[in-house]
Design a protein around this motif. Structure first.
Motif, PDB file in Angstrom:
ATOM      1  N   MET A   1       0.238   8.421   5.615  1.00  0.00           N
ATOM      2  CA  MET A   1       0.180   7.024   6.017  1.00  0.00           C
ATOM      3  C   MET A   1       0.834   6.782   7.374  1.00  0.00           C
ATOM      4  N   PRO A   2       0.535   7.622   8.378  1.00  0.00           N
ATOM      5  CA  PRO A   2       1.169   7.424   9.694  1.00  0.00           C
ATOM      6  C   PRO A   2       0.800   6.084  10.322  1.00  0.00           C
ATOM      7  N   ALA A   3      -0.449   5.653  10.147  1.00  0.00           N
ATOM      8  CA  ALA A   3      -0.867   4.381  10.754  1.00  0.00           C
ATOM      9  C   ALA A   3      -0.103   3.216  10.129  1.00  0.00           C
ATOM     10  N   GLU A   4       0.111   3.305   8.811  1.00  0.00           N
ATOM     11  CA  GLU A   4       0.827   2.228   8.126  1.00  0.00           C
ATOM     12  C   GLU A   4       2.286   2.164   8.579  1.00  0.00           C
ATOM     13  N   LEU A   5       2.923   3.339   8.724  1.00  0.00           N
ATOM     14  CA  LEU A   5       4.315   3.345   9.187  1.00  0.00           C
ATOM     15  C   LEU A   5       4.390   2.787  10.608  1.00  0.00           C
ATOM     16  N   GLU A   6       3.416   3.133  11.429  1.00  0.00           N
ATOM     17  CA  GLU A   6       3.421   2.638  12.805  1.00  0.00           C
ATOM     18  C   GLU A   6       3.250   1.124  12.831  1.00  0.00           C
ATOM     19  N   LEU A   7       2.346   0.610  12.007  1.00  0.00           N
ATOM     20  CA  LEU A   7       2.144  -0.836  11.946  1.00  0.00           C
ATOM     21  C   LEU A   7       3.448  -1.553  11.605  1.00  0.00           C
ATOM     22  N   LEU A   8       4.261  -0.916  10.751  1.00  0.00           N
ATOM     23  CA  LEU A   8       5.527  -1.536  10.348  1.00  0.00           C
ATOM     24  C   LEU A   8       6.641  -1.279  11.364  1.00  0.00           C
ATOM     25  N   GLY A   9       6.341  -0.482  12.388  1.00  0.00           N
ATOM     26  CA  GLY A   9       7.391  -0.156  13.351  1.00  0.00           C
ATOM     27  C   GLY A   9       8.423   0.812  12.785  1.00  0.00           C
TER      28      GLY A   9
ATOM     29  N   ARG B   1       0.832  -1.208   0.000  1.00  0.00           N
ATOM     30  CA  ARG B   1       0.000   0.000   0.000  1.00  0.00           C
ATOM     31  C   ARG B   1       0.867   1.257   0.000  1.00  0.00           C
ATOM     32  N   ILE B   2       1.941   1.212   0.781  1.00  0.00           N
ATOM     33  CA  ILE B   2       2.848   2.371   0.817  1.00  0.00           C
ATOM     34  C   ILE B   2       3.548   2.530  -0.535  1.00  0.00           C
ATOM     35  N   GLN B   3       3.929   1.404  -1.152  1.00  0.00           N
ATOM     36  CA  GLN B   3       4.564   1.482  -2.470  1.00  0.00           C
ATOM     37  C   GLN B   3       3.623   2.116  -3.498  1.00  0.00           C
ATOM     38  N   SER B   4       2.347   1.759  -3.440  1.00  0.00           N
ATOM     39  CA  SER B   4       1.386   2.343  -4.367  1.00  0.00           C
ATOM     40  C   SER B   4       1.300   3.855  -4.152  1.00  0.00           C
TER      41      SER B   4
END
Lengths: 336, 336
Positions: free
Chosen positions: A159-167, A32-35
């Motif tokens: 995408m702060p939530a996505e970065l957080e999910l990835l640590g 999702r981040i890559q997209s």
């Protein structure tokens, strides 16, 4: 801290099945981040007036300057074609149509099988391939720097939530977003590496390990410039004021993530191209369509190729570049 | 009016040099419209919640159902891989990660050399490849129809000067923009063609000439549905209520431009996939990774692949599909 210390648990090979990879929340988040990364790339480059073209995936000849990886042959109606190792020859030709162009281009390079365990190589990957007609090296470096800053800023904000999910700590990008990237000459990079006990050849490309060592010391991306002639392909233009030095650059990520992009001012003079081909061990006769164009004139230019999966890996903080691909192909590893 | 009557001056081969092609105002305009077409495609599909992924360009196996074209072999570290003829197998797998996905996917199909003069084939081309998890055929047809309408509307509104430069009358799209696309059953298409004196085999895919004849009679795009089993690849799902009939479709352009897209509800049941492979002359043993996934379960789905260069040709009103590519590769023709 060296990259292997940073990623002590990094896998030696693609460690999961296709199902485990595609159903993992980590993979989904990275993709999702890559997209988003590619959407931001287009937004930024369209805003500067670049036209996006669809690149070819094979041709009679391709980029020979790819650091020891092998090209892939294909039989095109009895003609031996190559899969693209980079889009450089087509980028120069495309400037006949538009002043500023880019591709999101797929490439295939058969890297040595031992690189399957180095975290940084895919045999199949994509590049953000940018070329600027009448551009100088400084123009290409500026676009590369601003592109990375724009993309990272977009992802940090959206995408702060996505970065957080990835640590992935957003503070990792604070230095990047605060100011300009630094620049280091190749000769100084060599001296640094020798000082650190790394046996870097001063007449060659910085080796992968050396890039990671320099990268691990940095807190924001930085450029290495002025590679020696002989270390790169024939299309990196020689500095007229400093013979033997190329007007080129690499862009390295911080934190040990290593190389993100390579670029240069381009050679476009027919006679010099032929000479440089011979100097780099290439047979000009193979480059028919390209040299035919150059003989009648192609624009001066500068540009770069930035690895999509490498940039994704850096932004998402993954230990290995294969984690930034839905269907990764590691050197020598049979997979979908 | 048949396509060859519509395009009496259509060239038999790529008639111009790379320089003439890339410096022509016509080519520049077509490529600008193509870029807008892909921007509109992304805007539309993102708006529906589709996730864009980067597709692979080669793999151990690829789509066998490509109407008599040949696949291209590559040697991947001693393994015989194929360049993608379509992304179908990877689209089904990608639904393990996301419910709705799309790619802008490069494909290579070695079409017979005689198709170099038919205006409609490139050996290298791109598809807008869409797949909808838990989707039915009607869902895929709806997305395809709405996508074409959105893209055409976007170009008609935003690029009127470019269409005028190409001599493409905006009124050509009036019917398309006015209402829903029609649908015709394969059996009725066959009857129509036989009535017009075209010898169409009722058990086969509509041939290229037949598609163009039907297309030339139409004033807006239309679907042909319910192809007979045996005319398509193993992944087009058989209609349980009507054995021998496939739940699939083609989308044809009007004005003689012929096929734009092919799609279907997909087979996803392991045992049925193996049976269908055998029925279509494919050896299931070749499909290792794909059948391994299917055995453990892949989502039901429907989707389609729409030719980027064909859609561009239709929108820009070009006589031949090669005019919609910066570096066109015609079957059998040596070129960049």
């Amino acid at each position: 801290m060296t990259p292997s210390e940073r990623f002590p648990g990094a896998p030696a090979q693609l460690p999961v099945t296709t199902r485990e990879h595609l159903t993992s929340e980590t993979t989904r988040t990275v993709l999702r981040i890559q997209s988003r990364l590619l959407t931001a790339t287009r937004e930024f480059l369209y805003g500067l007036g670049f036209v996006e073209l669809l690149p070819p995936i094979m041709g009679p000849v391709t980029d020979p300057g790819t650091r020891g990886s092998k090209q892939v042959d294909v039989d095109f109606y009895g003609h031996r074609y190559k899969l693209m190792t980079s889009a450089i020859l087509y980028k120069q030709a495309s400037l006949l149509a538009f002043d500023k162009i880019f591709y999101i281009a797929p490439n295939v390079r058969l890297e040595p099988t031992e690189t399957a365990v180095t975290h940084r190589h895919l045999a199949e990957f994509h590049q953000i391939d940018v070329e600027i007609g009448d551009g100088k090296r400084a123009d290409a470096m500026r676009v590369a720097e601003d592109l990375v800053s724009f993309v990272v800023d977009s992802i940090v904000r959206k995408m702060p939530a996505e970065l957080e999910l990835l640590g992935r700590d957003r503070d990792a990008f604070a230095e990047l977003l605060r100011g300009p990237f630094g620049t280091m000459k190749h000769a100084d990079a060599v001296a640094d590496l020798l000082g650190l006990g790394h046996p870097q050849n001063p007449d060659a490309e910085i080796d992968w390990r050396g890039e990671e060592i320099l990268s691990a010391k940095a807190s924001r991306p930085f450029f290495v410039v002025d590679y020696p002639k002989g270390s790169r392909g024939f299309y990196d233009r020689e500095d007229e004021a400093h013979p033997g030095r190329l007007t080129n650059f690499d862009l390295l990520a911080p934190e040990g993530y290593g190389e993100l992009a390579s670029g240069s001012e381009r050679e476009f003079d027919y006679a010099k191209l032929v000479t440089r081909m011979r100097e780099t061990g290439e047979n000009p006769a193979k480059y028919g369509w390209y040299l035919d164009l150059a003989r009648d004139g192609i624009p001066a230019s500068a540009g770069f190729g930035m690895g999509v999966e490498r940039l994704t890996r850096y932004v998402t903080g993954r230990s290995a570049v294969w984690q930034a691909s839905a269907f990764p192909k590691l050197p020598g590893v049979r997979s979908p």
